[in-house]
Scaffold this motif. Structure first.
Motif, mmCIF file in Angstrom:
data_model
loop_
_atom_site.group_PDB
_atom_site.id
_atom_site.type_symbol
_atom_site.label_atom_id
_atom_site.label_comp_id
_atom_site.label_asym_id
_atom_site.label_seq_id
_atom_site.Cartn_x
_atom_site.Cartn_y
_atom_site.Cartn_z
ATOM 1 N N MET A 33 0.862 -1.177 0.000
ATOM 2 C CA MET A 33 0.000 0.000 0.000
ATOM 3 C C MET A 33 0.900 1.228 0.000
ATOM 4 O O MET A 33 1.804 1.342 0.824
ATOM 5 C CB MET A 33 -0.896 0.008 1.243
ATOM 6 C CG MET A 33 -1.822 -1.194 1.322
ATOM 7 S SD MET A 33 -2.970 -1.314 -0.048
ATOM 8 C CE MET A 33 -4.139 -0.096 0.390
ATOM 9 N N GLU A 34 0.667 2.128 -0.947
ATOM 10 C CA GLU A 34 1.429 3.369 -1.020
ATOM 11 C C GLU A 34 0.490 4.538 -0.795
ATOM 12 O O GLU A 34 -0.640 4.534 -1.278
ATOM 13 C CB GLU A 34 2.119 3.508 -2.376
ATOM 14 C CG GLU A 34 3.219 2.520 -2.602
ATOM 15 C CD GLU A 34 3.961 2.785 -3.907
ATOM 16 O OE1 GLU A 34 3.736 3.840 -4.533
ATOM 17 O OE2 GLU A 34 4.773 1.930 -4.286
ATOM 18 N N ARG A 35 0.973 5.533 -0.090
ATOM 19 C CA ARG A 35 0.178 6.727 0.175
ATOM 20 C C ARG A 35 0.206 7.673 -1.008
ATOM 21 O O ARG A 35 1.220 7.831 -1.677
ATOM 22 C CB ARG A 35 0.731 7.463 1.388
ATOM 23 C CG ARG A 35 0.307 6.858 2.677
ATOM 24 C CD ARG A 35 -0.304 7.966 3.537
ATOM 25 N NE ARG A 35 -1.093 7.437 4.609
ATOM 26 C CZ ARG A 35 -2.392 7.188 4.530
ATOM 27 N NH1 ARG A 35 -3.050 7.388 3.437
ATOM 28 N NH2 ARG A 35 -3.044 6.741 5.564
ATOM 29 N N ARG A 46 -4.828 5.961 -0.668
ATOM 30 C CA ARG A 46 -3.794 4.947 -0.811
ATOM 31 C C ARG A 46 -3.955 4.236 -2.147
ATOM 32 O O ARG A 46 -5.051 4.129 -2.680
ATOM 33 C CB ARG A 46 -3.887 3.909 0.315
ATOM 34 C CG ARG A 46 -3.614 4.476 1.675
ATOM 35 C CD ARG A 46 -3.809 3.440 2.763
ATOM 36 N NE ARG A 46 -5.206 3.022 2.800
ATOM 37 C CZ ARG A 46 -5.597 1.763 2.979
ATOM 38 N NH1 ARG A 46 -4.717 0.808 3.145
ATOM 39 N NH2 ARG A 46 -6.871 1.444 2.982
ATOM 40 N N TYR A 47 -2.814 3.747 -2.680
ATOM 41 C CA TYR A 47 -2.804 2.897 -3.863
ATOM 42 C C TYR A 47 -2.434 1.493 -3.419
ATOM 43 O O TYR A 47 -1.543 1.307 -2.604
ATOM 44 C CB TYR A 47 -1.732 3.316 -4.871
ATOM 45 C CG TYR A 47 -1.725 4.748 -5.303
ATOM 46 C CD1 TYR A 47 -2.789 5.288 -6.005
ATOM 47 C CD2 TYR A 47 -0.627 5.555 -5.047
ATOM 48 C CE1 TYR A 47 -2.756 6.598 -6.429
ATOM 49 C CE2 TYR A 47 -0.579 6.861 -5.466
ATOM 50 C CZ TYR A 47 -1.660 7.376 -6.160
ATOM 51 O OH TYR A 47 -1.630 8.674 -6.575
ATOM 52 N N GLU A 48 -3.078 0.497 -3.992
ATOM 53 C CA GLU A 48 -2.678 -0.890 -3.791
ATOM 54 C C GLU A 48 -1.814 -1.260 -4.990
ATOM 55 O O GLU A 48 -2.284 -1.280 -6.123
ATOM 56 C CB GLU A 48 -3.922 -1.775 -3.715
ATOM 57 C CG GLU A 48 -3.667 -3.155 -3.240
ATOM 58 C CD GLU A 48 -4.979 -3.910 -3.020
ATOM 59 O OE1 GLU A 48 -4.923 -5.145 -3.110
ATOM 60 O OE2 GLU A 48 -6.015 -3.274 -2.781
#
Length: 133
Positions: free
Chosen positions: A82-84, A117-119
């Motif tokens: 997970m990226e913010r 967030r990006y998965e």
């Protein structure tokens, strides 16, 4: 100024989708770009757009390098992280962020979560165990 950048992004996407630069298609693209709803609550900073454009320029050779790495040394491990989302991003800049992540061969965005967030799915080389195994 920033509204023009959003308009330019929409037109670029339109022309990439249609692959037609005829006068009629340009008029249709401008009309669609103007009709599409905008998020007026968040305004992008020119510095953010310039930074995103620089990241695109850097991503092109990076994508070629990663493609050659995958061919020469297969990547057998994968994970999902997970990226913010960077703070104060407009929808256009979020789209560019997702495009940049997906553009490189080793990563792809699986889902954008509304909470910022990006998965991201990544492939990587499996690390060798210590001790010569």
């Amino acid at each position: 100024m920033i509204g023009y950048l959003d308009l330019l992004l929409r037109l670029t996407i339109w022309f990439l989708l249609t692959a037609d630069l005829s006068p009629a298609n340009i008029i249709i693209g401008v009309c669609i770009a103007l009709i599409l709803p905008r998020n007026r609550t968040v305004t992008a900073v020119l510095k953010d757009w310039l930074h995103a454009i620089w990241e695109i320029i850097v991503a092109i050779p990076t994508a070629y390098i990663e493609a050659v790495e995958i061919i020469l040394r297969p990547h057998t491990a994968e994970d999902t992280v997970m990226e913010r989302v960077k703070p104060n991003r407009t929808p256009g800049l979020i789209f560019l962020d997702i495009f940049l992540i997906t553009f490189t061969p080793k990563t792809i965005v699986l889902k954008y979560h509304e909470d910022g967030r990006y998965e991201v799915h990544r492939v990587r080389r499996r690390k060798l165990k210590q001790g010569g195994e």
